[in-house]
Design an enzyme around this catalytic site. Structure first.
Site, PDB file in Angstrom:
ATOM      1  N   GLY A 141       0.859  -1.215  -0.167  1.00 30.70           N
ATOM      2  CA  GLY A 141       0.033  -0.010  -0.117  1.00 30.70           C
ATOM      3  C   GLY A 141       0.906   1.231  -0.073  1.00 30.70           C
ATOM      4  N   CYS A 142       0.204   2.583  -0.412  1.00 29.53           N
ATOM      5  CA  CYS A 142       1.282   3.701  -0.689  1.00 29.53           C
ATOM      6  C   CYS A 142       1.558   4.194   0.682  1.00 29.53           C
ATOM      7  CB  CYS A 142       0.370   4.790  -1.528  1.00 29.53           C
ATOM      8  SG  CYS A 142      -1.346   5.205  -0.705  1.00 29.53           S
ATOM      9  N   TYR A 143       0.753   4.207   1.631  1.00 31.94           N
ATOM     10  CA  TYR A 143       1.260   4.750   2.967  1.00 31.94           C
ATOM     11  C   TYR A 143       2.039   3.866   3.654  1.00 31.94           C
ATOM     12  CZ  TYR A 143      -2.795   8.511   3.006  1.00 31.94           C
ATOM     13  OH  TYR A 143      -3.327   9.434   2.635  1.00 31.94           O
TER      14      TYR A 143
ATOM     15  N   SER B  88       4.095   1.708   2.327  1.00 30.37           N
ATOM     16  CA  SER B  88       5.238   1.938   1.625  1.00 30.37           C
ATOM     17  C   SER B  88       6.070   3.141   2.518  1.00 30.37           C
ATOM     18  CB  SER B  88       5.301   1.983   0.242  1.00 30.37           C
ATOM     19  OG  SER B  88       4.597   1.214  -0.450  1.00 30.37           O
TER      20      SER B  88
ATOM     21  N   PHE C 194       7.386  10.286  -2.025  1.00 31.83           N
ATOM     22  CA  PHE C 194       7.300   9.568  -3.255  1.00 31.83           C
ATOM     23  C   PHE C 194       5.781   9.828  -3.895  1.00 31.83           C
ATOM     24  CE2 PHE C 194       5.909   7.190   0.342  1.00 31.83           C
ATOM     25  CZ  PHE C 194       4.841   6.483  -0.103  1.00 31.83           C
TER      26      PHE C 194
END
Length: 315
Positions: free
Chosen positions: A116-118, A120, A284
């Site tokens: 997942g983005c968060y 990561s 990012f």
């Protein structure tokens, strides 16, 4: 020619994966007819004919799609961008820079869960700190994060890009107020912590980009560390890793923008503050290293080719 099927290619992650892969001469994209994209027999055929299948679907649909993989099929690799399999030990976790064991599992496993983005950003900071015993597993962590609205999916994109939108969308909006964000389970399992962090994400009025921030009190670390000490530990962990850059202390003088990595597939860590209180940030693109870029990197690794191929990295 590598045969690739994207199940759910109309979503934000699927569209970015497709746009990257369309430019490659070693990829054949298998495209399902629009009127059959929810036909399980047709989906099953495409999955089992592919070398790589990306699942860009809601959790329940991703679980169903995995069940369509023929049990005799040991060659098709599945890369799932949903939350469904990220803490399943039978799946590789798609963040190779976290450890050599993560990288080897991505290279060898048939099933790969895209991070997942968060999570990561959180894991990029916290896992090396725990692994190197800078903080204890029970450290009371707080995570503050801001993201562009593309991370919330097509519905949110339409809301934010509507010229008659609600004025509240002009401002940052904090959510996950019950402290039950879906990435927390993944953040806990992957980073090595034993105490669930306080997590406060915000969605903001720009399309792509993310900053995840972890504040630390020096007197609560396992021993006395300066800013430079912490930076050097992170730099050593990511030494030689093209997708994760650790900047020198003082690299950013005043402000860290959240949208500067829009269109990129790498991430950048910084340590700022003073020797009493420090903040570690990870910047990012939520659709790059936070989603589609990570998925393509995993595909490249699993196929034994240059992991940077068709991806956009900065200096």
């Amino acid at each position: 020619m590598i045969k690739v099927f994207i199940d759910g290619q109309a979503g934000t992650t699927g569209l970015r994966i497709r746009s990257r892969l369309e430019k490659r001469d070693d990829i054949e994209l298998l495209v399902i007819d629009e009127d059959k994209r929810k036909n399980n027999d047709e989906i099953k055929k495409f999955i089992n004919e592919s070398d790589i299948t990306f699942l860009c679907l809601p959790d329940s649909a991703a679980v169903e799609a995995v069940s369509l993989l023929d049990k005799r099929n040991k060659t098709t690799k599945i890369i799932d961008a949903s939350t469904a399999h990220r803490t399943n030990p039978d799946w590789a976790y798609g963040f190779p820079e976290l450890s050599e064991a993560f990288r080897k599992k991505i290279q060898s496993n048939q099933l790969i869960a895209n991070p997942g983005c968060y999570a990561s950003g959180f894991n990029a900071i916290v896992k090396p700190l725990v692994s190197n015993q800078v903080i204890s597993a029970g450290y009371p962590l707080t995570c503050f994060a801001v993201s562009g609205y593309s991370g919330a999916g097509n519905k949110a994109i339409l809301q934010y890009e509507d010229c008659e939108r609600n004025a509240e969308l002009d401002s940052p909006r904090q959510y996950a107020l019950t402290q039950n964000h879906k990435h927390l389970k993944e953040m806990l399992a992957v980073s090595g912590i034993s105490r669930v962090p306080v997590f406060s994400p915000m969605i903001c009025d720009y399309k792509c980009g993310m900053v995840v921030s972890i504040p630390l009190f020096s007197d609560m670390l396992n021993k006395k560390y300066s800013l430079t000490d912490v930076r050097e530990i992170l730099a050593a962990h990511y030494n030689g890793k093209d997708f994760v850059k650790v900047r020198p202390v003082g690299y950013t003088e005043n402000m860290i923008g959240a949208n500067n990595f829009d269109g990129r597939d790498d991430m950048e860590l910084e340590v700022n503050g003073n020797d009493d209180r420090m903040v570690i940030t990870c910047r990012f693109d939520n659709l790059g290293k936070g989603a589609s870029g990570a998925a393509i990197q995993c595909m490249n690794l699993s196929l034994g080719i240059d992991e940077k191929k068709s991806l956009v990295l900065g200096e």
